[in-house]
Write a protein that holds these residues in place. Sequence first.
Motif, PDB file in Angstrom:
ATOM      1  N   UNK A 143      32.403 -18.015   2.457  1.00  0.00           N
ATOM      2  CA  UNK A 143      33.327 -17.743   1.359  1.00  0.00           C
ATOM      3  C   UNK A 143      32.642 -16.918   0.273  1.00  0.00           C
ATOM      4  N   UNK A 144      31.433 -17.318  -0.086  1.00  0.00           N
ATOM      5  CA  UNK A 144      30.687 -16.608  -1.130  1.00  0.00           C
ATOM      6  C   UNK A 144      30.392 -15.170  -0.714  1.00  0.00           C
ATOM      7  N   UNK A 145      29.875 -14.991   0.475  1.00  0.00           N
ATOM      8  CA  UNK A 145      29.472 -13.662   0.926  1.00  0.00           C
ATOM      9  C   UNK A 145      30.667 -12.726   1.088  1.00  0.00           C
ATOM     10  N   UNK A 265      41.052 -17.231  -0.405  1.00  0.00           N
ATOM     11  CA  UNK A 265      40.490 -17.101   0.942  1.00  0.00           C
ATOM     12  C   UNK A 265      40.210 -18.459   1.575  1.00  0.00           C
ATOM     13  N   UNK A 266      39.965 -19.472   0.737  1.00  0.00           N
ATOM     14  CA  UNK A 266      39.645 -20.800   1.273  1.00  0.00           C
ATOM     15  C   UNK A 266      40.845 -21.465   1.937  1.00  0.00           C
ATOM     16  N   UNK A 267      42.010 -20.844   1.827  1.00  0.00           N
ATOM     17  CA  UNK A 267      43.178 -21.369   2.515  1.00  0.00           C
ATOM     18  C   UNK A 267      43.149 -21.133   4.010  1.00  0.00           C
ATOM     19  N   UNK A 268      42.188 -20.321   4.475  1.00  0.00           N
ATOM     20  CA  UNK A 268      42.057 -20.079   5.907  1.00  0.00           C
ATOM     21  C   UNK A 268      41.551 -21.347   6.601  1.00  0.00           C
ATOM     22  N   UNK A 269      42.089 -21.658   7.782  1.00  0.00           N
ATOM     23  CA  UNK A 269      41.669 -22.880   8.484  1.00  0.00           C
ATOM     24  C   UNK A 269      40.176 -22.909   8.808  1.00  0.00           C
ATOM     25  N   UNK A 270      39.563 -21.735   9.037  1.00  0.00           N
ATOM     26  CA  UNK A 270      38.145 -21.693   9.407  1.00  0.00           C
ATOM     27  C   UNK A 270      37.225 -22.060   8.248  1.00  0.00           C
ATOM     28  N   UNK A 271      37.754 -22.038   7.014  1.00  0.00           N
ATOM     29  CA  UNK A 271      36.928 -22.329   5.846  1.00  0.00           C
ATOM     30  C   UNK A 271      37.380 -23.618   5.172  1.00  0.00           C
ATOM     31  N   UNK A 272      38.628 -23.669   4.735  1.00  0.00           N
ATOM     32  CA  UNK A 272      39.149 -24.873   4.093  1.00  0.00           C
ATOM     33  C   UNK A 272      38.757 -24.964   2.632  1.00  0.00           C
ATOM     34  N   UNK A 273      39.494 -25.793   1.912  1.00  0.00           N
ATOM     35  CA  UNK A 273      39.242 -25.949   0.479  1.00  0.00           C
ATOM     36  C   UNK A 273      37.874 -26.556   0.199  1.00  0.00           C
ATOM     37  N   UNK A 274      37.338 -27.338   1.138  1.00  0.00           N
ATOM     38  CA  UNK A 274      36.029 -27.954   0.902  1.00  0.00           C
ATOM     39  C   UNK A 274      34.957 -26.897   0.691  1.00  0.00           C
ATOM     40  N   UNK A 275      35.078 -25.771   1.391  1.00  0.00           N
ATOM     41  CA  UNK A 275      34.123 -24.691   1.206  1.00  0.00           C
ATOM     42  C   UNK A 275      34.142 -24.152  -0.209  1.00  0.00           C
TER      43      UNK A 275
END
Length: 309
Positions: A143-145, A265-275
């Motif tokens: 997410x950061x990158x 972007x964190x709404x993507x399933x591969x990342x999620x809000x936890x990221x």
Amino acid sequence: MVESQPISTTTPLYSIIIAVYNDWIALDPCLRSLSQQTAGPSFEVIVVDDGSSEAAPEVIRQWVRFLPLTIVRQSHAGIPTARNQGIQVSKGSVLLFVDADCRFQTNCLTALESTIDAFPQQNCFQLRIRGDCSRSVGRAEELRLTTLQNHMLQPNGFIRYLNTAGFAIRRANVDIERGLFDPVALRGEDTLLLANLMQRGTLPYFVADAIIQHDIPLSLLGCFRKDIRSAYLEGRTYDLISSKGIRIRMSHRERLSVLWSAWKASGQPSIGRSGWYVLTVRQALQRIVFFGCGCLRIRPKARIPTNSP
């Protein structure tokens, strides 16, 4: 001291320089990913051991049978000094710097070669860095990158960002004896290098399809500890950058914009809000330590010559 050096009569396109300090476990998959760069351009691998507690183990030494690998050992002097040592040993036309905990994605070197050939007037290149989404710290890193690289990318293809987890520069533009990195910058040496490039009126060209994955081996607690140490050590580096009159750090408005982009972007399933939550906590922790150490200064905006990209 050069511990292992293959015999070669040809000049490779790339000298891939990897500075390590007790990173042997992480380095093994990195070398494996390089061995899988099939049918690509020629390269050599230079591993510079910055005085690790133990010399390179056999699991690393064995790669000399599969890769054009050179292992150099020096007294502990810091990663910037180790990279400069790798430059002096190198033979390639293009110097490519990566970290031990990085993995080359398929055809990464081929994609970089295509861009280098297509832009002969461009001297330095930033590869796309991704995170490993299999763990929470990796999802936060992805997410950061991703958001940071998207935010810093200019319309003309250049990027106001430099990460030595995947940075390439033509050999002709490097002082081989003096090196490329300032030994004083124990952390943030890539940001200082970016400031030096900006002072010359240039930026790295972004190579979106040359991908390197950054795999963080630390636990979440280990990441917090590293963030605290990094924020403390980066103070001197940013003082050096400030003396150049170059603005590198993002404004508060830019930080909020990046965080908002990361939230979306964190709404993507591969990342999620936890990221996003992990990323936000790490960023906040770094800022608190940075302010607490009294390292933050008011810096003037960058003055880049009119011929800059």
